[in-house]
Design a protein around this motif. Structure first.
Motif, PDB file in Angstrom:
ATOM      1  N   TYR A  86     -12.180  -1.253  -7.614  1.00 21.26           N
ATOM      2  CA  TYR A  86     -12.082  -2.698  -7.362  1.00 21.26           C
ATOM      3  C   TYR A  86     -11.817  -3.404  -8.699  1.00 21.26           C
ATOM      4  N   PRO A  87     -10.893  -4.400  -8.699  1.00 21.39           N
ATOM      5  CA  PRO A  87     -10.551  -5.058  -9.964  1.00 21.39           C
ATOM      6  C   PRO A  87     -11.732  -5.793 -10.599  1.00 21.39           C
ATOM      7  N   LYS A  88     -11.848  -5.634 -11.914  1.00 18.92           N
ATOM      8  CA  LYS A  88     -12.823  -6.440 -12.671  1.00 18.92           C
ATOM      9  C   LYS A  88     -12.028  -7.641 -13.150  1.00 18.92           C
ATOM     10  N   GLN A 105      -2.170 -18.345 -11.200  1.00 22.20           N
ATOM     11  CA  GLN A 105      -1.505 -19.632 -10.934  1.00 22.20           C
ATOM     12  C   GLN A 105      -0.355 -19.458  -9.935  1.00 22.20           C
ATOM     13  N   ASP A 106       0.227 -20.582  -9.561  1.00 19.50           N
ATOM     14  CA  ASP A 106       1.308 -20.621  -8.576  1.00 19.50           C
ATOM     15  C   ASP A 106       2.410 -19.577  -8.747  1.00 19.50           C
ATOM     16  N   LYS A 107       2.974 -19.511  -9.942  1.00 20.70           N
ATOM     17  CA  LYS A 107       4.126 -18.621 -10.177  1.00 20.70           C
ATOM     18  C   LYS A 107       3.693 -17.278 -10.773  1.00 20.70           C
ATOM     19  N   GLU A 108       2.416 -16.945 -10.608  1.00 20.36           N
ATOM     20  CA  GLU A 108       1.898 -15.692 -11.146  1.00 20.36           C
ATOM     21  C   GLU A 108       1.483 -14.785  -9.980  1.00 20.36           C
ATOM     22  N   VAL A 109       1.466 -13.493 -10.246  1.00 21.36           N
ATOM     23  CA  VAL A 109       1.132 -12.570  -9.154  1.00 21.36           C
ATOM     24  C   VAL A 109       0.216 -11.452  -9.629  1.00 21.36           C
ATOM     25  N   PHE A 110      -0.662 -11.048  -8.722  1.00 20.32           N
ATOM     26  CA  PHE A 110      -1.612  -9.972  -8.985  1.00 20.32           C
ATOM     27  C   PHE A 110      -1.104  -8.703  -8.289  1.00 20.32           C
ATOM     28  N   LEU A 111      -0.978  -7.621  -9.069  1.00 21.31           N
ATOM     29  CA  LEU A 111      -0.526  -6.347  -8.493  1.00 21.31           C
ATOM     30  C   LEU A 111      -1.743  -5.455  -8.252  1.00 21.31           C
ATOM     31  N   TYR A 112      -1.899  -5.001  -7.020  1.00 16.88           N
ATOM     32  CA  TYR A 112      -3.006  -4.065  -6.737  1.00 16.88           C
ATOM     33  C   TYR A 112      -2.447  -2.745  -6.208  1.00 16.88           C
ATOM     34  N   THR A 113      -2.989  -1.647  -6.728  1.00 12.96           N
ATOM     35  CA  THR A 113      -2.537  -0.317  -6.311  1.00 12.96           C
ATOM     36  C   THR A 113      -3.545   0.297  -5.349  1.00 12.96           C
ATOM     37  N   PRO A 168       1.353  -2.352   6.211  1.00 15.46           N
ATOM     38  CA  PRO A 168       1.263  -3.575   5.412  1.00 15.46           C
ATOM     39  C   PRO A 168       0.438  -4.619   6.136  1.00 15.46           C
ATOM     40  N   ILE A 169      -0.115  -5.546   5.378  1.00 19.62           N
ATOM     41  CA  ILE A 169      -0.832  -6.669   5.978  1.00 19.62           C
ATOM     42  C   ILE A 169       0.163  -7.808   6.122  1.00 19.62           C
ATOM     43  N   ASN A 170       0.129  -8.460   7.266  1.00 19.78           N
ATOM     44  CA  ASN A 170       1.064  -9.557   7.546  1.00 19.78           C
ATOM     45  C   ASN A 170       1.145 -10.562   6.402  1.00 19.78           C
ATOM     46  N   GLY A 171       2.352 -10.821   5.938  1.00 20.96           N
ATOM     47  CA  GLY A 171       2.522 -11.858   4.916  1.00 20.96           C
ATOM     48  C   GLY A 171       2.287 -11.383   3.489  1.00 20.96           C
ATOM     49  N   ILE A 172       1.876 -10.116   3.303  1.00 27.05           N
ATOM     50  CA  ILE A 172       1.623  -9.609   1.941  1.00 27.05           C
ATOM     51  C   ILE A 172       2.770  -8.688   1.528  1.00 27.05           C
ATOM     52  N   ASP A 173       3.404  -8.999   0.394  1.00 28.85           N
ATOM     53  CA  ASP A 173       4.497  -8.164  -0.108  1.00 28.85           C
ATOM     54  C   ASP A 173       3.948  -6.778  -0.469  1.00 28.85           C
ATOM     55  N   THR A 174       4.547  -5.758   0.140  1.00 34.92           N
ATOM     56  CA  THR A 174       3.990  -4.405   0.016  1.00 34.92           C
ATOM     57  C   THR A 174       5.113  -3.396  -0.120  1.00 34.92           C
ATOM     58  N   PHE A 175       4.969  -2.462  -1.072  1.00 32.32           N
ATOM     59  CA  PHE A 175       6.020  -1.440  -1.194  1.00 32.32           C
ATOM     60  C   PHE A 175       5.450  -0.028  -1.245  1.00 32.32           C
ATOM     61  N   ARG A 218     -10.064  -6.565   0.790  1.00 34.75           N
ATOM     62  CA  ARG A 218     -10.967  -7.435   0.017  1.00 34.75           C
ATOM     63  C   ARG A 218     -10.183  -8.278  -0.989  1.00 34.75           C
ATOM     64  N   VAL A 219      -9.254  -7.622  -1.706  1.00 35.61           N
ATOM     65  CA  VAL A 219      -8.473  -8.318  -2.739  1.00 35.61           C
ATOM     66  C   VAL A 219      -7.620  -9.412  -2.101  1.00 35.61           C
ATOM     67  N   MET A 220      -7.050  -9.085  -0.956  1.00 42.72           N
ATOM     68  CA  MET A 220      -6.168 -10.025  -0.257  1.00 42.72           C
ATOM     69  C   MET A 220      -6.846 -11.381  -0.017  1.00 42.72           C
ATOM     70  N   LYS A 221      -8.143 -11.319   0.266  1.00 43.00           N
ATOM     71  CA  LYS A 221      -8.874 -12.564   0.575  1.00 43.00           C
ATOM     72  C   LYS A 221      -9.161 -13.395  -0.671  1.00 43.00           C
ATOM     73  N   LYS A 222      -8.988 -12.775  -1.844  1.00 41.92           N
ATOM     74  CA  LYS A 222      -9.432 -13.429  -3.081  1.00 41.92           C
ATOM     75  C   LYS A 222      -8.322 -14.146  -3.847  1.00 41.92           C
ATOM     76  N   VAL A 223      -7.067 -13.702  -3.656  1.00 42.66           N
ATOM     77  CA  VAL A 223      -6.042 -14.107  -4.602  1.00 42.66           C
ATOM     78  C   VAL A 223      -4.876 -14.801  -3.897  1.00 42.66           C
ATOM     79  N   ILE A 224      -4.266 -15.785  -4.584  1.00 48.25           N
ATOM     80  CA  ILE A 224      -3.198 -16.538  -3.907  1.00 48.25           C
ATOM     81  C   ILE A 224      -1.899 -15.748  -3.786  1.00 48.25           C
ATOM     82  N   ASN A 225      -1.537 -14.996  -4.840  1.00 43.16           N
ATOM     83  CA  ASN A 225      -0.289 -14.223  -4.788  1.00 43.16           C
ATOM     84  C   ASN A 225      -0.587 -12.758  -5.065  1.00 43.16           C
ATOM     85  N   LEU A 226      -0.196 -11.918  -4.115  1.00 40.83           N
ATOM     86  CA  LEU A 226      -0.541 -10.499  -4.240  1.00 40.83           C
ATOM     87  C   LEU A 226       0.664  -9.626  -3.909  1.00 40.83           C
TER      88      LEU A 226
END
Ligand SMILES: Cc1ncc(COP(=O)(O)O)c(C=O)c1O
Length: 316
Positions: A75-77, A84-92, A124-131, A104-112
């Motif tokens: 889990y991310p520390k 921010q708006d134009k920033e994104v969090f990458l989770y593996t 994939p989770i609906n609406g979340i960019d996933t590759f 869990r992460v999805m609920k915490k962050v605006i851009n994932l």
């Protein structure tokens, strides 16, 4: 004009593609680049514990980057509020065993962006960019899938894979050792490529697989190791009902000794990821994990014969 008749091409069954609704691309890193470009992000928060090729798109697009640590449960520390708006969090989704953490992460962050390169089967989770990157799970040389609602306004060339097959055929006809250098060549040829669509042959192979059977084997083999190694494993899993893991991650003190021993016995355990030893310091979880994690093979090629052989070598 269509050709009719003549010699045959490689014959494969069809109709089985797992990620039917996704965008088909050449590599995982290029799928990552696709999202970064399409969403016009300016900064990426990226885990220290990941593969160095994930930096390719960030350098290509000249984006800002900030690394973050994960805890012993992956889990991310991280203070998610700072994104921010134009920033994104990458989770593996590490080893395909972190589905519950993605939620869990999805609920915490605006851009994932979710990197499911190690979790081919995770939906994939609906609406979340996933590759996804196909070659981590199956015998293909390249290929990626992407789920996003934001399309890139750019014509994409189609990839060709014909020069990346020698190691795959050599692995079947001979052995891995003799074709390791060809594997590296193929791997290197994926570096610094433009975003392309998936090659025809990779798509055809991915359309031919028995995904259900492969998933069952992987889960069964994972359970075999979990039953015998759970007590001594420093990682605790909470494997979701539908998760299909990539490998069995066995984390022990001085695991590197065992790893070297297994490799001497031709049991190839990959290191995820050598670059992490350069990016972090020895006092971090990620450094320790990279050095001492045994990524035990559990894939569809193996049944109890190989698993017992690995078990025997671990005991000795
Ligand atoms: C976690 C992870 N994400 C992404 C990638 C990139 O995938 P690809 O090689 O298909 O670009 C890799 C490895 O290469 C990886 O290990």
């Amino acid at each position: 004009m269509n050709e009719i008749g003549g010699f045959f091409g490689l014959e494969l069954s069809s109709g089985n593609e797992y990620h039917k609704g996704a965008i088909r691309l050449n590599t995982g890193r290029n799928a990552f680049e696709y999202i970064l470009k399409a969403k016009n992000y300016s900064k990426v928060y990226m885990p220290y514990f990941t593969c160095s090729v994930m930096l390719e798109p960030i350098h290509k697009l000249d984006l800002d980057i900030e690394f973050y640590h994960v805890d012993a449960e992956f889990y991310p520390k991280f203070n998610f509020d700072k994104v921010q708006d134009k920033e994104v969090f990458l989770y593996t989704n590490y080893f395909g065993i972190c589905d519950h953490l993605v939620e869990r992460v999805m609920k915490k962050v605006i851009n994932l962006i979710v990197d499911n390169s190690q979790a081919f089967y995770s939906k994939p989770i609906n609406g979340i960019d996933t590759f996804y990157s196909a070659r981590k799970f199956f015998g293909v040389p390249d290929g990626a899938y992407l789920y996003t609602e934001t399309l890139l306004d750019q014509e994409l060339e189609q990839d060709t894979s014909i020069n990346r097959f020698e190691h795959l055929i050599g692995r079947v006809e001979t052995n891995a050792k003799s074709y390791y250098s060809k594997f590296k060549e193929s791997d290197n040829s994926l570096k610094n490529q433009p975003i392309k669509t998936m090659s025809i042959i990779t798509q055809k192979i991915l359309d031919s697989l028995n995904y259900k059977k492969i998933a069952n084997v992987r889960r069964q083999n994972f359970e075999f190791f979990e039953n015998i190694l759970k007590e001594s494993n420093m990682l605790n899993f909470d494997l979701s009902k539908d998760s299909v893991p990539m490998i069995y991650p066995y984390f022990v003190d001085e695991g590197y000794r065992l790893k070297n021993k297994l490799i001497e016995e031709n049991i190839f355990v990959a290191t995820y990821w050598p670059n992490v030893l350069k990016w972090t310091t020895p006092d971090t979880f990620e450094f320790n994990l990279t050095q001492n994690l045994l990524s035990l093979p559990i894939d569809q090629r193996y049944d109890s014969t190989e698993l017992l052989q690995i078990k025997k070598n671990l005991k000795e």
